[in-house]
Motif scaffolding. Sequence first.
Motif, PDB file in Angstrom:
ATOM      1  N   GLN A  88       0.826  -1.211   0.000  1.00 24.00           N
ATOM      2  CA  GLN A  88       0.000   0.000   0.000  1.00 24.00           C
ATOM      3  C   GLN A  88       0.856   1.256   0.000  1.00 24.00           C
ATOM      4  O   GLN A  88       0.543   2.222  -0.698  1.00 24.00           O
ATOM      5  CB  GLN A  88      -0.944   0.012   1.198  1.00 24.00           C
ATOM      6  CG  GLN A  88      -2.135  -0.910   1.016  1.00 24.00           C
ATOM      7  CD  GLN A  88      -3.174  -0.664   2.082  1.00 24.00           C
ATOM      8  OE1 GLN A  88      -2.852  -0.627   3.259  1.00 24.00           O
ATOM      9  NE2 GLN A  88      -4.407  -0.482   1.657  1.00 24.00           N
ATOM     10  N   LEU A  89       1.907   1.272   0.771  1.00 23.09           N
ATOM     11  CA  LEU A  89       2.781   2.450   0.797  1.00 23.09           C
ATOM     12  C   LEU A  89       3.428   2.665  -0.569  1.00 23.09           C
ATOM     13  O   LEU A  89       3.494   3.792  -1.063  1.00 23.09           O
ATOM     14  CB  LEU A  89       3.851   2.289   1.883  1.00 23.09           C
ATOM     15  CG  LEU A  89       3.336   2.300   3.326  1.00 23.09           C
ATOM     16  CD1 LEU A  89       4.423   1.844   4.288  1.00 23.09           C
ATOM     17  CD2 LEU A  89       2.802   3.666   3.702  1.00 23.09           C
ATOM     18  N   THR A  94       3.856   5.435  -5.886  1.00 26.23           N
ATOM     19  CA  THR A  94       3.744   5.310  -7.343  1.00 26.23           C
ATOM     20  C   THR A  94       2.680   6.239  -7.895  1.00 26.23           C
ATOM     21  O   THR A  94       2.896   6.935  -8.896  1.00 26.23           O
ATOM     22  CB  THR A  94       3.427   3.848  -7.724  1.00 26.23           C
ATOM     23  OG1 THR A  94       4.505   3.032  -7.272  1.00 26.23           O
ATOM     24  CG2 THR A  94       3.269   3.690  -9.215  1.00 26.23           C
ATOM     25  N   ARG A  95       1.548   6.294  -7.233  1.00 27.47           N
ATOM     26  CA  ARG A  95       0.459   7.152  -7.708  1.00 27.47           C
ATOM     27  C   ARG A  95       0.775   8.626  -7.515  1.00 27.47           C
ATOM     28  O   ARG A  95       0.380   9.469  -8.305  1.00 27.47           O
ATOM     29  CB  ARG A  95      -0.846   6.812  -6.977  1.00 27.47           C
ATOM     30  CG  ARG A  95      -1.391   5.429  -7.246  1.00 27.47           C
ATOM     31  CD  ARG A  95      -1.871   5.257  -8.683  1.00 27.47           C
ATOM     32  NE  ARG A  95      -2.949   6.130  -9.055  1.00 27.47           N
ATOM     33  CZ  ARG A  95      -4.230   5.829  -8.970  1.00 27.47           C
ATOM     34  NH1 ARG A  95      -4.610   4.660  -8.527  1.00 27.47           N
ATOM     35  NH2 ARG A  95      -5.135   6.706  -9.343  1.00 27.47           N
ATOM     36  N   LEU A 101       6.816   0.764  -9.507  1.00 26.31           N
ATOM     37  CA  LEU A 101       6.447   0.032  -8.301  1.00 26.31           C
ATOM     38  C   LEU A 101       7.664  -0.623  -7.634  1.00 26.31           C
ATOM     39  O   LEU A 101       7.810  -0.514  -6.405  1.00 26.31           O
ATOM     40  CB  LEU A 101       5.358  -0.996  -8.603  1.00 26.31           C
ATOM     41  CG  LEU A 101       4.687  -1.622  -7.394  1.00 26.31           C
ATOM     42  CD1 LEU A 101       4.098  -0.563  -6.470  1.00 26.31           C
ATOM     43  CD2 LEU A 101       3.609  -2.593  -7.838  1.00 26.31           C
ATOM     44  N   PRO A 102       8.561  -1.255  -8.383  1.00 27.43           N
ATOM     45  CA  PRO A 102       9.751  -1.815  -7.715  1.00 27.43           C
ATOM     46  C   PRO A 102      10.591  -0.742  -7.015  1.00 27.43           C
ATOM     47  O   PRO A 102      11.107  -0.958  -5.918  1.00 27.43           O
ATOM     48  CB  PRO A 102      10.537  -2.476  -8.848  1.00 27.43           C
ATOM     49  CG  PRO A 102       9.516  -2.772  -9.895  1.00 27.43           C
ATOM     50  CD  PRO A 102       8.509  -1.660  -9.798  1.00 27.43           C
ATOM     51  N   GLU A 107      12.085   2.071  -1.978  1.00 30.23           N
ATOM     52  CA  GLU A 107      12.097   3.296  -1.167  1.00 30.23           C
ATOM     53  C   GLU A 107      11.474   3.043   0.205  1.00 30.23           C
ATOM     54  O   GLU A 107      11.989   3.509   1.219  1.00 30.23           O
ATOM     55  CB  GLU A 107      11.335   4.396  -1.906  1.00 30.23           C
ATOM     56  CG  GLU A 107      11.493   5.759  -1.301  1.00 30.23           C
ATOM     57  CD  GLU A 107      10.907   6.854  -2.172  1.00 30.23           C
ATOM     58  OE1 GLU A 107      10.150   7.667  -1.609  1.00 30.23           O
ATOM     59  OE2 GLU A 107      11.185   6.900  -3.380  1.00 30.23           O
ATOM     60  N   VAL A 108      10.379   2.293   0.240  1.00 27.54           N
ATOM     61  CA  VAL A 108       9.754   1.950   1.525  1.00 27.54           C
ATOM     62  C   VAL A 108      10.712   1.091   2.349  1.00 27.54           C
ATOM     63  O   VAL A 108      10.896   1.319   3.549  1.00 27.54           O
ATOM     64  CB  VAL A 108       8.407   1.219   1.318  1.00 27.54           C
ATOM     65  CG1 VAL A 108       7.853   0.719   2.652  1.00 27.54           C
ATOM     66  CG2 VAL A 108       7.402   2.124   0.631  1.00 27.54           C
ATOM     67  N   GLY A 109      11.338   0.121   1.700  1.00 27.36           N
ATOM     68  CA  GLY A 109      12.295  -0.734   2.403  1.00 27.36           C
ATOM     69  C   GLY A 109      13.461   0.049   2.966  1.00 27.36           C
ATOM     70  O   GLY A 109      13.901  -0.181   4.103  1.00 27.36           O
TER      71      GLY A 109
END
Length: 156
Positions: A88-89, A94-95, A101-102, A107-109
Amino acid sequence: MTSALESLNASRGVHVDGSWRRGGAGLFDVEDPADRSFSAQVADGDVRDATAAVDAAAAYSAWRSTAPRQRADNLRRTFDLMHRDMAQLAELITRENRKSLPYAKAEVGYAAEFFRWFPEEAVRPQGDYGPSPAGTTRTIVTHRPAGVAVPLRHMS
Protein backbone atom coordinates in the motif's frame (compact mmCIF):
# COMPACT_ATOMS: atom_id res chain seq x y z
CA MET A 1 -7.69 -5.75 -0.24
CA THR A 2 -8.59 -2.07 -0.39
CA SER A 3 -6.16 0.00 -2.43
CA ALA A 4 -4.25 2.75 -0.67
CA LEU A 5 -6.17 5.41 -2.61
CA GLU A 6 -9.54 3.84 -1.87
CA SER A 7 -8.70 3.90 1.84
CA LEU A 8 -8.24 7.68 1.82
CA ASN A 9 -11.23 9.48 3.23
CA ALA A 10 -10.85 13.24 2.99
CA SER A 11 -13.93 13.81 5.14
CA ARG A 12 -12.06 12.43 8.18
CA GLY A 13 -9.66 15.38 8.05
CA VAL A 14 -6.12 15.19 9.42
CA HIS A 15 -4.96 12.85 12.17
CA VAL A 16 -3.54 14.69 15.20
CA ASP A 17 -2.90 13.33 18.70
CA GLY A 18 -4.81 10.10 18.14
CA SER A 19 -7.95 11.60 16.65
CA TRP A 20 -9.24 13.04 13.41
CA ARG A 21 -9.87 16.77 13.05
CA ARG A 22 -11.06 18.83 10.13
CA GLY A 23 -8.04 20.15 8.26
CA GLY A 24 -7.89 23.91 8.69
CA ALA A 25 -6.95 24.48 5.05
CA GLY A 26 -9.83 22.41 3.65
CA LEU A 27 -9.29 19.80 0.95
CA PHE A 28 -7.04 19.50 -2.06
CA ASP A 29 -6.96 17.31 -5.13
CA VAL A 30 -4.07 14.96 -5.78
CA GLU A 31 -3.38 14.55 -9.46
CA ASP A 32 -1.53 11.90 -11.41
CA PRO A 33 1.74 13.56 -12.45
CA ALA A 34 1.85 11.62 -15.71
CA ASP A 35 -1.39 12.89 -17.21
CA ARG A 36 -2.71 15.40 -14.65
CA SER A 37 -5.84 13.30 -14.09
CA PHE A 38 -7.60 13.30 -10.71
CA SER A 39 -6.30 10.62 -8.30
CA ALA A 40 -7.79 11.49 -4.92
CA GLN A 41 -8.92 14.24 -2.62
CA VAL A 42 -7.30 14.60 0.78
CA ALA A 43 -7.55 16.87 3.80
CA ASP A 44 -5.13 19.78 3.89
CA GLY A 45 -3.73 20.74 7.26
CA ASP A 46 -2.67 24.28 8.03
CA VAL A 47 -0.17 25.83 10.44
CA ARG A 48 -2.59 25.36 13.37
CA ASP A 49 -2.84 21.64 12.56
CA ALA A 50 0.94 21.34 12.35
CA THR A 51 1.37 23.24 15.62
CA ALA A 52 -1.20 20.99 17.32
CA ALA A 53 0.70 17.92 16.09
CA VAL A 54 4.01 19.28 17.40
CA ASP A 55 2.40 20.23 20.72
CA ALA A 56 0.90 16.75 21.06
CA ALA A 57 4.26 15.17 20.31
CA ALA A 58 6.05 17.48 22.74
CA ALA A 59 3.48 16.64 25.43
CA TYR A 60 4.50 13.02 25.08
CA SER A 61 7.35 13.62 27.50
CA ALA A 62 6.94 10.08 28.79
CA TRP A 63 9.10 9.00 25.83
CA ARG A 64 12.11 10.60 27.54
CA SER A 65 11.59 8.46 30.64
CA THR A 66 10.66 5.29 28.73
CA ALA A 67 13.19 2.50 29.16
CA PRO A 68 15.54 2.08 26.21
CA ARG A 69 14.25 -1.46 25.51
CA GLN A 70 10.64 -0.19 25.29
CA ARG A 71 11.68 2.67 22.98
CA ALA A 72 13.51 0.12 20.83
CA ASP A 73 10.45 -2.14 20.72
CA ASN A 74 8.21 0.78 19.67
CA LEU A 75 10.56 1.78 16.84
CA ARG A 76 10.94 -1.83 15.71
CA ARG A 77 7.13 -2.16 15.46
CA THR A 78 7.23 0.72 12.98
CA PHE A 79 9.72 -1.25 10.88
CA ASP A 80 7.45 -4.30 11.01
CA LEU A 81 4.36 -2.27 10.07
CA MET A 82 6.14 -0.63 7.14
CA HIS A 83 7.04 -4.07 5.80
CA ARG A 84 3.54 -5.37 6.43
CA ASP A 85 2.02 -2.43 4.53
CA MET A 86 4.74 -2.13 1.90
CA ALA A 87 2.38 -2.80 -1.02
CA GLN A 88 0.00 0.00 0.00
CA LEU A 89 2.78 2.45 0.80
CA ALA A 90 4.49 1.70 -2.52
CA GLU A 91 1.19 2.15 -4.35
CA LEU A 92 0.79 5.62 -2.82
CA ILE A 93 4.33 6.58 -3.80
CA THR A 94 3.74 5.31 -7.34
CA ARG A 95 0.46 7.15 -7.71
CA GLU A 96 1.77 10.35 -6.14
CA ASN A 97 4.96 10.78 -8.15
CA ARG A 98 4.94 8.07 -10.81
CA LYS A 99 7.91 6.09 -9.60
CA SER A 100 7.95 2.50 -10.76
CA LEU A 101 6.45 0.03 -8.30
CA PRO A 102 9.75 -1.82 -7.72
CA TYR A 103 11.49 1.50 -7.06
CA ALA A 104 8.69 2.59 -4.69
CA LYS A 105 8.94 -0.70 -2.76
CA ALA A 106 12.70 -0.22 -2.51
CA GLU A 107 12.10 3.30 -1.17
CA VAL A 108 9.75 1.95 1.53
CA GLY A 109 12.30 -0.73 2.40
CA TYR A 110 15.08 1.85 2.63
CA ALA A 111 13.01 4.11 4.89
CA ALA A 112 12.01 1.15 7.06
CA GLU A 113 15.66 0.28 7.63
CA PHE A 114 16.03 3.41 9.77
CA PHE A 115 13.37 1.93 12.08
CA ARG A 116 15.45 -1.26 12.33
CA TRP A 117 18.81 0.47 12.86
CA PHE A 118 17.82 2.98 15.53
CA PRO A 119 16.05 0.50 17.84
CA GLU A 120 19.30 -1.42 18.00
CA GLU A 121 21.06 1.82 18.96
CA ALA A 122 18.37 2.78 21.50
CA VAL A 123 19.49 0.02 23.86
CA ARG A 124 23.11 1.19 23.67
CA PRO A 125 23.02 4.81 24.83
CA GLN A 126 26.67 5.62 24.26
CA GLY A 127 28.56 8.33 26.00
CA ASP A 128 32.08 9.65 26.19
CA TYR A 129 34.43 10.20 29.10
CA GLY A 130 37.52 12.25 28.56
CA PRO A 131 39.45 15.41 29.25
CA SER A 132 37.61 18.72 29.10
CA PRO A 133 38.60 21.22 26.41
CA ALA A 134 40.67 23.10 28.99
CA GLY A 135 42.36 19.86 30.02
CA THR A 136 41.96 20.46 33.74
CA THR A 137 38.94 18.22 34.41
CA ARG A 138 37.29 15.08 33.03
CA THR A 139 34.00 15.40 31.17
CA ILE A 140 31.18 12.87 30.80
CA VAL A 141 28.92 13.19 27.75
CA THR A 142 25.71 11.18 27.59
CA HIS A 143 22.97 11.02 24.96
CA ARG A 144 19.24 11.07 25.67
CA PRO A 145 16.04 12.02 23.84
CA ALA A 146 15.70 15.79 23.59
CA GLY A 147 12.22 16.25 22.15
CA VAL A 148 10.41 17.08 18.94
CA ALA A 149 12.36 18.42 15.97
CA VAL A 150 10.59 20.30 13.18
CA PRO A 151 12.05 22.09 10.17
CA LEU A 152 10.94 25.67 10.80
CA ARG A 153 10.65 26.58 7.13
CA HIS A 154 7.52 24.41 7.02
CA MET A 155 5.96 26.10 10.03
CA SER A 156 5.72 29.63 8.69
